[in-house]
Design an enzyme around this catalytic site. Sequence first.
Site, mmCIF file in Angstrom:
data_model
loop_
_atom_site.group_PDB
_atom_site.id
_atom_site.type_symbol
_atom_site.label_atom_id
_atom_site.label_comp_id
_atom_site.label_asym_id
_atom_site.label_seq_id
_atom_site.Cartn_x
_atom_site.Cartn_y
_atom_site.Cartn_z
ATOM 1 N N SER A 254 -1.956 4.732 -0.235
ATOM 2 C CA SER A 254 -3.246 4.038 -0.663
ATOM 3 C C SER A 254 -4.031 4.561 -1.737
ATOM 4 O O SER A 254 -3.507 5.547 -2.368
ATOM 5 C CB SER A 254 -4.249 4.001 0.520
ATOM 6 O OG SER A 254 -4.774 5.118 0.614
ATOM 7 N N LYS A 255 -5.048 3.743 -2.292
ATOM 8 C CA LYS A 255 -5.840 4.178 -3.452
ATOM 9 C C LYS A 255 -6.316 5.633 -3.495
ATOM 10 O O LYS A 255 -6.208 6.177 -4.705
ATOM 11 C CB LYS A 255 -6.895 3.217 -3.730
ATOM 12 C CG LYS A 255 -6.585 1.855 -3.881
ATOM 13 C CD LYS A 255 -7.514 1.071 -4.793
ATOM 14 C CE LYS A 255 -7.225 0.032 -5.531
ATOM 15 N NZ LYS A 255 -7.161 -1.153 -4.426
ATOM 16 N N ARG A 256 -6.434 6.216 -2.420
ATOM 17 C CA ARG A 256 -6.906 7.659 -2.369
ATOM 18 C C ARG A 256 -5.846 8.610 -2.934
ATOM 19 O O ARG A 256 -6.156 9.785 -3.308
ATOM 20 C CB ARG A 256 -7.529 8.020 -1.091
ATOM 21 C CG ARG A 256 -6.487 8.287 -0.119
ATOM 22 C CD ARG A 256 -7.151 8.464 1.323
ATOM 23 N NE ARG A 256 -6.234 8.149 2.554
ATOM 24 C CZ ARG A 256 -5.396 9.206 2.912
ATOM 25 N NH1 ARG A 256 -5.531 10.513 2.329
ATOM 26 N NH2 ARG A 256 -4.688 9.000 3.942
ATOM 27 N N HIS A 257 -4.753 8.124 -3.065
ATOM 28 C CA HIS A 257 -3.726 9.139 -3.501
ATOM 29 C C HIS A 257 -3.429 8.768 -4.808
ATOM 30 O O HIS A 257 -2.638 9.471 -5.622
ATOM 31 C CB HIS A 257 -2.185 8.655 -2.729
ATOM 32 C CG HIS A 257 -2.426 8.996 -1.240
ATOM 33 N ND1 HIS A 257 -2.268 7.905 -0.458
ATOM 34 C CD2 HIS A 257 -2.356 10.074 -0.540
ATOM 35 C CE1 HIS A 257 -2.451 8.323 0.769
ATOM 36 N NE2 HIS A 257 -2.299 9.721 0.779
ATOM 37 N N GLY A 258 -4.366 8.069 -5.428
ATOM 38 C CA GLY A 258 -4.117 7.739 -6.804
ATOM 39 C C GLY A 258 -3.819 6.231 -7.239
ATOM 40 O O GLY A 258 -3.961 5.347 -6.407
#
Length: 483
Positions: A254-258
Amino acid sequence: MTNPNVRVRIAPSPTGNLHVGTARTALFNWLFAKKYNGRFILRIEDTDLERSDEKYTRNIFDSLKAIGLDWDEGPDIGGEFGPYKQSERNEIYEKYAKKLLESGHAYYCYCTRDELENEKEQAKQEKRDYIYSGRCRRLSEDEAKNYTEQGRTPVIRFTMPEKQLLFNDLVKGEINFDTSLTGDFVIMKSNNTPTYNFAVVIDDMEMQISHVIRGEDHISNTPRQIFIYEALGAQVPQFAHVGMILAPDRSKLSKRHGATAVSEFIEQGYLPEAFVNFLALLGWSSPDEQEVKPFDEIASLFSLDRVSSTPAVFELDKLNWLNGTYIRNLPIEELSERSKKYLSEFDLSIYSEKQLHAIIDAVRNNLAKLNELPGAVSYFFGEAPDIDDEIRENILKTEQSQKILTEFARLAPDLGYSDVESIHEQLGEFRKQMKPVKPRDVMWAIRAALTGRTQGADISIVISILGKKRVLHRIQNAITAPV
Ligand code: GLU
């Protein structure tokens, strides 16, 4: 192998930019279609009108094209089985819902939200899993009329058959489903639009999709879909559920991984050909286990047998490594052309095309992606390089470095700047001459004075590109300015 009956599709929802997971699924479908000379279809699943946006549809088109995945039928180019946007197909869904109502495979359900909540609550109290009770399955005409008069708008539910379901998945193998926990599910909502499970079947059936290749997150939807095909007397496509793509911590990517959108990666300067190679390796492996594989080779080698049913981990290091490899292997003219848009902050006109090629060629070894270019080439521009304090203090200002640079300043006017080979030899001589100072210290001092760094492109090339005037100026600056 040619089989014109092979028709596969990708069906993204335009509720966000094209996600790497969807792009990977698109790639596998595309490769599968190519293998059989079949057709690859793009369908836009925009039934969630509130979250769907035209800008995401455009992003999906552009991102697929950017990585070289073209489609044979789709919303923008039409085709025999259009329209290819679900929002334009409602009449078709209504027609099939009616058919299922008539054949007794579906029924109107008038239950209100409160009534359904009560059912759920009761199941909870009785400590059993909730499935819809089916209380509207056998309503009399009068009861239905009554509800309508109360102003209730019904949904349409599918009548789940009471049987086990066994199907053969081309990636996962035989799958046995216990459907006793799947209640009668909604196929048409009260606003008269279809749910995903219904629309997807009708579309795949009407578009004569032969193989449904998609992420395994959809595996639990498959029994519902198969039962709808069967109720309609339609041919069930072959299913192939591919393992998910996980982040390195094994959670959902997800976005929290980049970055997760294809367009973000492309903007950062991942070369489309490297990116597509990376995507292919997320769940597929080449028979020769080689990882660097150009697209055309992947296309000729691809088969579902080598697609993994277990999750693939998205490793940025691997993407960087692959991209670096492609950057190093690209013809320099091509790389230079692609680099220009990342170099807009510099006045490139001070260099000829040939010099620009030399600069890019000199720095490309250390690049993982093209947006690192400005940082890598900045010292080729402007009168003096940016020198950070640590390098100024610990390298340039030392007595030893000052001595090295003073000596080098004597040699610098006569280096013969156009001949890199000769510069290289003269630097070799210079290092010997400076003994017992360590060769590394000699080079650090010169490099720091010329580039403000302790590492980077081959220094002989740097000297040649900077030219006499700037080299003398920078050496002079380093000798006088820091003291
Ligand atoms: N819109 C669905 C998705 O993007 C399509 C699923 C399917 O391929 O059936 O997940």
